[in-house]
Write a protein that holds these residues in place. Sequence first.
Motif, PDB file in Angstrom:
ATOM      1  N   SER A  44     -14.472  -6.495  -2.359  1.00 13.75           N
ATOM      2  CA  SER A  44     -15.217  -7.723  -2.635  1.00 13.75           C
ATOM      3  C   SER A  44     -15.313  -8.589  -1.382  1.00 13.75           C
ATOM      4  CB  SER A  44     -14.511  -8.502  -3.744  1.00 13.75           C
ATOM      5  OG  SER A  44     -14.884  -9.839  -3.702  1.00 13.75           O
ATOM      6  N   LYS A  45     -16.432  -9.318  -1.264  1.00 17.50           N
ATOM      7  CA  LYS A  45     -16.648 -10.164  -0.094  1.00 17.50           C
ATOM      8  C   LYS A  45     -16.340 -11.623  -0.398  1.00 17.50           C
ATOM      9  CE  LYS A  45     -20.071  -8.313   2.965  1.00 17.50           C
ATOM     10  NZ  LYS A  45     -21.361  -8.559   3.571  1.00 17.50           N
ATOM     11  N   LEU A  47     -14.426 -14.727  -1.030  1.00 19.44           N
ATOM     12  CA  LEU A  47     -13.063 -15.196  -0.802  1.00 19.44           C
ATOM     13  C   LEU A  47     -12.702 -16.264  -1.829  1.00 19.44           C
ATOM     14  CD1 LEU A  47     -13.142 -15.603   3.070  1.00 19.44           C
ATOM     15  CD2 LEU A  47     -11.907 -13.887   1.790  1.00 19.44           C
ATOM     16  N   PRO A  48     -11.429 -16.322  -2.207  1.00 24.59           N
ATOM     17  CA  PRO A  48     -11.008 -17.383  -3.125  1.00 24.59           C
ATOM     18  C   PRO A  48     -11.029 -18.736  -2.416  1.00 24.59           C
ATOM     19  CG  PRO A  48      -9.128 -16.126  -2.352  1.00 24.59           C
ATOM     20  CD  PRO A  48     -10.338 -15.449  -1.821  1.00 24.59           C
ATOM     21  N   VAL A  50      -9.250 -21.088  -1.209  1.00 25.90           N
ATOM     22  CA  VAL A  50      -7.931 -21.541  -0.770  1.00 25.90           C
ATOM     23  C   VAL A  50      -8.047 -21.956   0.697  1.00 25.90           C
ATOM     24  CG1 VAL A  50      -6.451 -20.286  -2.357  1.00 25.90           C
ATOM     25  CG2 VAL A  50      -7.335 -19.125  -0.357  1.00 25.90           C
ATOM     26  N   ASN A  55      -7.288 -15.587   8.337  1.00 22.57           N
ATOM     27  CA  ASN A  55      -8.112 -14.401   8.100  1.00 22.57           C
ATOM     28  C   ASN A  55      -8.011 -13.507   9.324  1.00 22.57           C
ATOM     29  OD1 ASN A  55     -10.743 -15.368   5.921  1.00 22.57           O
ATOM     30  ND2 ASN A  55      -8.965 -16.579   6.408  1.00 22.57           N
ATOM     31  N   LEU A  57      -8.572  -9.484  10.979  1.00 20.68           N
ATOM     32  CA  LEU A  57      -9.125  -8.135  10.816  1.00 20.68           C
ATOM     33  C   LEU A  57      -7.998  -7.108  10.957  1.00 20.68           C
ATOM     34  CD1 LEU A  57     -12.102  -7.003  10.570  1.00 20.68           C
ATOM     35  CD2 LEU A  57     -11.889  -6.436  12.963  1.00 20.68           C
ATOM     36  N   PHE A 115      -9.500  -8.105   1.909  1.00 27.34           N
ATOM     37  CA  PHE A 115     -10.855  -8.211   1.370  1.00 27.34           C
ATOM     38  C   PHE A 115     -11.840  -7.364   2.164  1.00 27.34           C
ATOM     39  CE2 PHE A 115      -9.384 -11.871  -0.984  1.00 27.34           C
ATOM     40  CZ  PHE A 115     -10.164 -11.799  -2.110  1.00 27.34           C
ATOM     41  N   ASN A 116     -12.973  -7.083   1.522  1.00 28.52           N
ATOM     42  CA  ASN A 116     -14.117  -6.427   2.168  1.00 28.52           C
ATOM     43  C   ASN A 116     -13.732  -5.164   2.950  1.00 28.52           C
ATOM     44  OD1 ASN A 116     -16.795  -6.163   2.727  1.00 28.52           O
ATOM     45  ND2 ASN A 116     -16.789  -7.563   4.459  1.00 28.52           N
ATOM     46  N   LYS A 118     -14.069  -1.676   4.400  1.00 30.24           N
ATOM     47  CA  LYS A 118     -15.164  -0.757   4.736  1.00 30.24           C
ATOM     48  C   LYS A 118     -14.548   0.543   5.238  1.00 30.24           C
ATOM     49  CE  LYS A 118     -18.616  -3.847   4.825  1.00 30.24           C
ATOM     50  NZ  LYS A 118     -19.553  -3.864   3.740  1.00 30.24           N
ATOM     51  N   GLU A 120     -15.338   4.213   7.290  1.00 30.67           N
ATOM     52  CA  GLU A 120     -16.290   4.899   8.147  1.00 30.67           C
ATOM     53  C   GLU A 120     -15.771   6.295   8.463  1.00 30.67           C
ATOM     54  OE1 GLU A 120     -18.454   4.946  12.261  1.00 30.67           O
ATOM     55  OE2 GLU A 120     -16.932   3.392  12.067  1.00 30.67           O
ATOM     56  N   TYR A 140     -11.265  -0.533   7.528  1.00 29.06           N
ATOM     57  CA  TYR A 140     -10.968  -1.868   8.045  1.00 29.06           C
ATOM     58  C   TYR A 140     -11.352  -2.945   7.045  1.00 29.06           C
ATOM     59  CZ  TYR A 140     -15.898  -1.925   9.645  1.00 29.06           C
ATOM     60  OH  TYR A 140     -17.260  -1.869   9.722  1.00 29.06           O
ATOM     61  N   GLY A 141     -10.695  -4.062   7.171  1.00 31.76           N
ATOM     62  CA  GLY A 141     -10.969  -5.142   6.238  1.00 31.76           C
ATOM     63  C   GLY A 141     -10.351  -6.430   6.738  1.00 31.76           C
ATOM     64  N   THR A 142     -10.519  -7.493   5.978  1.00 32.15           N
ATOM     65  CA  THR A 142      -9.984  -8.790   6.370  1.00 32.15           C
ATOM     66  C   THR A 142      -8.753  -9.098   5.536  1.00 32.15           C
ATOM     67  OG1 THR A 142     -12.179  -9.536   6.956  1.00 32.15           O
ATOM     68  CG2 THR A 142     -10.545 -11.234   6.586  1.00 32.15           C
ATOM     69  N   LEU A 144      -5.790 -11.519   4.223  1.00 35.63           N
ATOM     70  CA  LEU A 144      -5.514 -12.935   4.005  1.00 35.63           C
ATOM     71  C   LEU A 144      -4.010 -13.144   4.101  1.00 35.63           C
ATOM     72  CD1 LEU A 144      -8.422 -13.286   3.290  1.00 35.63           C
ATOM     73  CD2 LEU A 144      -7.764 -14.470   1.231  1.00 35.63           C
TER      74      LEU A 144
END
Lengths: 148, 108
Positions: A44-45, A47-48, A50, A55, A57, A115-116, A118, A120, A140-142, A144
Amino acid sequence: MYDILIFLALMALGYGFGRYAEAKHYKSIIQREQDLQHLPAVSSKVLPKVTHVDNILVSGNVVISVDYFKRFLAMLRNFFGGRITAYETLLDRARREAILRMKEQAKAMGANIIFNVKMETSSIYKGEKDSVGSVEILAYGTALIPKQ
Amino acid sequence: MIITNIETVSGKRIVKHLGLVSGSTVRAKHVGRDIMASLKNIFGGELKGYTELLQESRQEAVERMQQQAESIGANAILNVRLTTSSVAQGAAELFAYGTAVVLEDDHV
């Protein structure tokens, strides 16, 4: 004559080591997935709402190679058509491993969710006649991370 | 410098867009690793040398992107994408790109 012997030897080596490595790898993947269950990775992209979080990577990658025996099986499959199970398990293992590495990196930073995410896939090494040599999987993702 | 692959950052708002920034690196591996890789092609399994090589190269691509963003006065890069492509036998290009922005704390 020697050619056939070498071929058979390579087949046996590939089969033996490949099978052993795969069983061992799956065992370790399942174990680590259970350990990291409390750290969800979502695609999901949104963000809550907060504020006190960082953030960052995070990524995990793995380069995995197929063994001689599986490559031979795949070659046969190319002839008859159908699912190449040998490659399916290889990619499944690589993908789960990449996600685990990403999660491990995030956990080391103290994250509580990613989050988010991806994924490859790229073929980085081609053997003879463009056969699949090895594959890189990147996740990879972000992450929190709550601020102290 | 905040680097994220989402379009927003929690608790911050975008005050200025500075456009696309990117960083890339093309790497080849040395012969020793190549020999190991061809052995692994028989036995199967992970090619640790390549995994590390690609990880380092990707890190470098991200750092270059970060330098570019800093030079134009950004304090964050949003919506970062990472790609890999094999440009020649034994060499790979790692590419990172994203949107450079100026963020500030959202007081709402």
